[in-house]
Write a protein that holds these residues in place. Structure first.
Motif, PDB file in Angstrom:
ATOM      1  N   ALA A 176      -4.875  -5.669  14.065  1.00 17.38           N
ATOM      2  CA  ALA A 176      -5.497  -4.735  13.119  1.00 17.38           C
ATOM      3  C   ALA A 176      -6.845  -5.290  12.691  1.00 17.38           C
ATOM      4  O   ALA A 176      -7.060  -6.503  12.708  1.00 17.38           O
ATOM      5  CB  ALA A 176      -4.595  -4.589  11.897  1.00 17.38           C
ATOM      6  N   LEU A 177      -7.753  -4.376  12.308  1.00 22.01           N
ATOM      7  CA  LEU A 177      -9.067  -4.825  11.831  1.00 22.01           C
ATOM      8  C   LEU A 177      -8.902  -5.538  10.497  1.00 22.01           C
ATOM      9  O   LEU A 177      -8.125  -5.082   9.645  1.00 22.01           O
ATOM     10  CB  LEU A 177      -9.993  -3.623  11.635  1.00 22.01           C
ATOM     11  CG  LEU A 177     -10.580  -2.982  12.881  1.00 22.01           C
ATOM     12  CD1 LEU A 177     -11.286  -1.682  12.512  1.00 22.01           C
ATOM     13  CD2 LEU A 177     -11.553  -3.935  13.577  1.00 22.01           C
ATOM     14  N   GLY A 178      -9.637  -6.625  10.312  1.00 20.75           N
ATOM     15  CA  GLY A 178      -9.571  -7.340   9.030  1.00 20.75           C
ATOM     16  C   GLY A 178     -10.886  -7.186   8.294  1.00 20.75           C
ATOM     17  O   GLY A 178     -11.915  -6.930   8.909  1.00 20.75           O
ATOM     18  N   GLY A 179     -10.833  -7.317   6.965  1.00 18.38           N
ATOM     19  CA  GLY A 179     -12.070  -7.292   6.186  1.00 18.38           C
ATOM     20  C   GLY A 179     -12.078  -6.184   5.151  1.00 18.38           C
ATOM     21  O   GLY A 179     -11.028  -5.686   4.745  1.00 18.38           O
ATOM     22  N   ASP A 180     -13.296  -5.785   4.781  1.00 15.48           N
ATOM     23  CA  ASP A 180     -13.506  -4.813   3.712  1.00 15.48           C
ATOM     24  C   ASP A 180     -12.833  -3.460   4.023  1.00 15.48           C
ATOM     25  O   ASP A 180     -13.081  -2.849   5.069  1.00 15.48           O
ATOM     26  CB  ASP A 180     -15.028  -4.626   3.562  1.00 15.48           C
ATOM     27  CG  ASP A 180     -15.382  -3.708   2.429  1.00 15.48           C
ATOM     28  OD1 ASP A 180     -15.602  -4.220   1.339  1.00 15.48           O
ATOM     29  OD2 ASP A 180     -15.417  -2.479   2.639  1.00 15.48           O
ATOM     30  N   LYS A 181     -12.003  -3.008   3.078  1.00 15.18           N
ATOM     31  CA  LYS A 181     -11.195  -1.791   3.320  1.00 15.18           C
ATOM     32  C   LYS A 181     -12.073  -0.545   3.497  1.00 15.18           C
ATOM     33  O   LYS A 181     -11.797   0.310   4.341  1.00 15.18           O
ATOM     34  CB  LYS A 181     -10.232  -1.576   2.144  1.00 15.18           C
ATOM     35  CG  LYS A 181      -9.075  -2.565   2.150  1.00 15.18           C
ATOM     36  CD  LYS A 181      -7.938  -2.105   1.260  1.00 15.18           C
ATOM     37  CE  LYS A 181      -6.728  -2.986   1.381  1.00 15.18           C
ATOM     38  NZ  LYS A 181      -6.976  -4.434   1.188  1.00 15.18           N
ATOM     39  N   ASP A 182     -13.156  -0.431   2.709  1.00 17.03           N
ATOM     40  CA  ASP A 182     -14.036   0.747   2.821  1.00 17.03           C
ATOM     41  C   ASP A 182     -14.722   0.775   4.184  1.00 17.03           C
ATOM     42  O   ASP A 182     -14.898   1.837   4.790  1.00 17.03           O
ATOM     43  CB  ASP A 182     -15.107   0.723   1.717  1.00 17.03           C
ATOM     44  CG  ASP A 182     -14.484   0.952   0.353  1.00 17.03           C
ATOM     45  OD1 ASP A 182     -13.347   1.477   0.300  1.00 17.03           O
ATOM     46  OD2 ASP A 182     -15.117   0.574  -0.653  1.00 17.03           O
ATOM     47  N   MET A 183     -15.112  -0.418   4.656  1.00 18.34           N
ATOM     48  CA  MET A 183     -15.772  -0.463   5.971  1.00 18.34           C
ATOM     49  C   MET A 183     -14.782  -0.097   7.077  1.00 18.34           C
ATOM     50  O   MET A 183     -15.114   0.630   8.020  1.00 18.34           O
ATOM     51  CB  MET A 183     -16.351  -1.863   6.231  1.00 18.34           C
ATOM     52  CG  MET A 183     -17.602  -2.139   5.438  1.00 18.34           C
ATOM     53  SD  MET A 183     -18.145  -3.823   5.693  1.00 18.34           S
ATOM     54  CE  MET A 183     -19.488  -3.586   6.806  1.00 18.34           C
ATOM     55  N   ILE A 184     -13.546  -0.579   6.943  1.00 23.79           N
ATOM     56  CA  ILE A 184     -12.528  -0.252   7.960  1.00 23.79           C
ATOM     57  C   ILE A 184     -12.278   1.264   7.958  1.00 23.79           C
ATOM     58  O   ILE A 184     -12.230   1.896   9.009  1.00 23.79           O
ATOM     59  CB  ILE A 184     -11.216  -1.037   7.699  1.00 23.79           C
ATOM     60  CG1 ILE A 184     -11.470  -2.529   7.893  1.00 23.79           C
ATOM     61  CG2 ILE A 184     -10.093  -0.554   8.626  1.00 23.79           C
ATOM     62  CD1 ILE A 184     -10.317  -3.445   7.525  1.00 23.79           C
ATOM     63  N   ALA A 185     -12.191   1.847   6.750  1.00 26.23           N
ATOM     64  CA  ALA A 185     -11.957   3.299   6.657  1.00 26.23           C
ATOM     65  C   ALA A 185     -13.121   4.050   7.299  1.00 26.23           C
ATOM     66  O   ALA A 185     -12.921   5.037   8.019  1.00 26.23           O
ATOM     67  CB  ALA A 185     -11.796   3.695   5.192  1.00 26.23           C
ATOM     68  N   ALA A 186     -14.352   3.571   7.058  1.00 20.06           N
ATOM     69  CA  ALA A 186     -15.530   4.235   7.643  1.00 20.06           C
ATOM     70  C   ALA A 186     -15.476   4.163   9.169  1.00 20.06           C
ATOM     71  O   ALA A 186     -15.761   5.148   9.862  1.00 20.06           O
ATOM     72  CB  ALA A 186     -16.802   3.573   7.124  1.00 20.06           C
ATOM     73  N   ILE A 187     -15.083   3.016   9.694  1.00 21.70           N
ATOM     74  CA  ILE A 187     -15.002   2.834  11.149  1.00 21.70           C
ATOM     75  C   ILE A 187     -13.939   3.750  11.749  1.00 21.70           C
ATOM     76  O   ILE A 187     -14.157   4.386  12.784  1.00 21.70           O
ATOM     77  CB  ILE A 187     -14.733   1.343  11.479  1.00 21.70           C
ATOM     78  CG1 ILE A 187     -16.045   0.592  11.343  1.00 21.70           C
ATOM     79  CG2 ILE A 187     -14.104   1.161  12.859  1.00 21.70           C
ATOM     80  CD1 ILE A 187     -16.045  -0.826  11.732  1.00 21.70           C
ATOM     81  N   GLU A 188     -12.814   3.853  11.065  1.00 20.41           N
ATOM     82  CA  GLU A 188     -11.723   4.672  11.618  1.00 20.41           C
ATOM     83  C   GLU A 188     -12.092   6.164  11.686  1.00 20.41           C
ATOM     84  O   GLU A 188     -11.531   6.908  12.462  1.00 20.41           O
ATOM     85  CB  GLU A 188     -10.440   4.437  10.802  1.00 20.41           C
ATOM     86  CG  GLU A 188      -9.834   3.072  11.168  1.00 20.41           C
ATOM     87  CD  GLU A 188      -8.718   2.618  10.262  1.00 20.41           C
ATOM     88  OE1 GLU A 188      -8.036   1.633  10.633  1.00 20.41           O
ATOM     89  OE2 GLU A 188      -8.528   3.194   9.170  1.00 20.41           O
ATOM     90  N   LYS A 189     -13.081   6.562  10.865  1.00 19.24           N
ATOM     91  CA  LYS A 189     -13.499   7.983  10.870  1.00 19.24           C
ATOM     92  C   LYS A 189     -14.543   8.276  11.951  1.00 19.24           C
ATOM     93  O   LYS A 189     -14.816   9.422  12.259  1.00 19.24           O
ATOM     94  CB  LYS A 189     -14.112   8.330   9.510  1.00 19.24           C
ATOM     95  CG  LYS A 189     -13.067   8.650   8.456  1.00 19.24           C
ATOM     96  CD  LYS A 189     -13.746   9.212   7.219  1.00 19.24           C
ATOM     97  CE  LYS A 189     -12.901   8.871   6.006  1.00 19.24           C
ATOM     98  NZ  LYS A 189     -13.671   8.392   4.885  1.00 19.24           N
TER      99      LYS A 189
END
Ligand code: FAD
Length: 324
Positions: A176-189
């Protein structure tokens, strides 16, 4: 006997060279010691974002800065600084070949990007392989790219590229991607980002330029994907061993500096990528170098009982504002 200078600058990248220009122009005895000319500028064949230059290159900018420094009477030697120590009335700079004495130092040792360590990596540097997404992403408008990296670097790189490239493969070893949750959410979109978890890069190939990368997943299965560019975001190395006993270093292994380029040591100033400045870019390194250079000049002038150069263009005394 050790040669003496009023100011010694450590590092021949844009920060050190800019510091040198501002110190030497004040007619102060100034020596710049560097392992090479240009530092990271040597990794930039196409330079698009240095203000005032169009279609320039890193090495060309380095040469121009060096000429400007020498023109003002600065001296430069190629050597490695191994240690700086306090001595009575100043500082001693020990290099691999000699020793120097100085009243003040501007430290600008920059940083070096970490490699991936894959065969052929060096062959494709700037021919598809890049180490600075914020610098080189604009060269990949509408093209296919991949990013491999660690933590926040990987996420930031993916988001930056998603605004330019048509397709981005985000390659990482974990599940799974690690790190900042907002950045991960942005990437998943992002529709143009494809996540490639549990994978690493095994080989790079192409004729003249990078054309494909071979991935291997955790089960050992290999697959090749066609890409125009690969961004390697594995962080950077900063080596401050020569000075870390004299100045405060932050948790990111950078020299803590004020906006005037001052460190916690009164005679040591610092600039560029090895310091706590935000946005590590050439224009920021040059600006920091100029500021640290002038602060070092002011420091040595004050030792002589002279006023130096004013850091601010206006001064308030009571209700009156004086403009200089
Ligand atoms: C691949 C890549 C592309 C980039 N592209 C751009 C771009 O397009 N635009 C942009 O604005 N920025 C770009 N950058 C960032 C930019 O290059 C840096 O921000 C800038 O070079 C920092 O300057 P500096 O002088 O602080 O350090 P550096 O450029 O790292 O220079 C440090 C110097 O110090 C010397 N040194 C280090 N330790 C010692 C020692 N102990 N003794 C003697 N000498 C020493 C080194 O040899 C080197 O000469 C890029 C960076 C990379 C890696």
């Amino acid at each position: 006997m050790a040669q003496e200078y009023e100011v010694i600058i450590i590092g021949g990248g844009p920060a050190g060279l800019s510091a040198g220009i501002f110190v030497a122009r004040q007619k102060v005895a100034c020596l710049l010691i560097s392992k090479d000319l240009g530092g990271q500028l040597n990794l930039i064949p196409k330079l698009e974002n240095y203000p005032g230059t169009i279609m320039s290159s890193g090495p060309l900018l380095a040469k121009t800065l060096e000429n400007q420094f020498l023109m003002f009477g600065g001296e430069m030697i190629y050597d490695t600084v191994e240690r700086v120590d306090e001595i009575e009335g100043g500082l001693k700079v020990k290099t691999s070949r000699s020793e120097y004495i100085t009243k003040a130092i501007v430290a600008a040792p920059g940083k070096v990007p970490n490699n991936l360590g894959v065969e052929n990596e060096q062959t494709f540097v700037n021919k598809g392989v890049h180490y600075c997404t914020k610098c080189d992403a604009p060269f990949y408008q509408g093209r296919t790219t991949a990013v491999v990296g660690v933590g926040g670097y990987l996420l930031e790189s993916g988001i930056l590229l998603s605004r330019m490239a048509s397709k981005i493969y985000l390659i990482y070893k974990g599940g799974a991607l690690g790190g900042d949750k907002d950045m991960i959410a942005a990437i998943e979109k992002k529709e143009n980002i494809e996540l490639v978890p549990q994978s690493s890069i095994k080989a790079l190939s192409g004729v003249n330029n990078l054309q494909s990368i071979t991935l291997v997943d955790n089960s050992g299965k290999e697959k090749s994907i066609l890409v125009d560019g690969l961004f390697i975001e594995m962080g950077s190395k900063i080596n401050l061993d020569f000075i870390k006993h004299l100045v405060k270093i932050n948790s990111k292994n950078e020299i803590e500096t004020t906006v005037e380029g001052k460190t916690t040591h009164p005679a040591i100033f610092a600039a560029g990528d090895a310091t706590s400045i935000p946005y590590k870019q050439i224009v920021a390194a040059c600006s920091g170098g100029a500021t640290a250079g002038l602060s070092a000049f002011n420091y040595v002038e004050k030792l002589k009982g002279k006023p130096g150069i004013r850091a601010d263009w206006k001064k308030t005394i009571g209700d009156t504002v004086f403009h200089y």
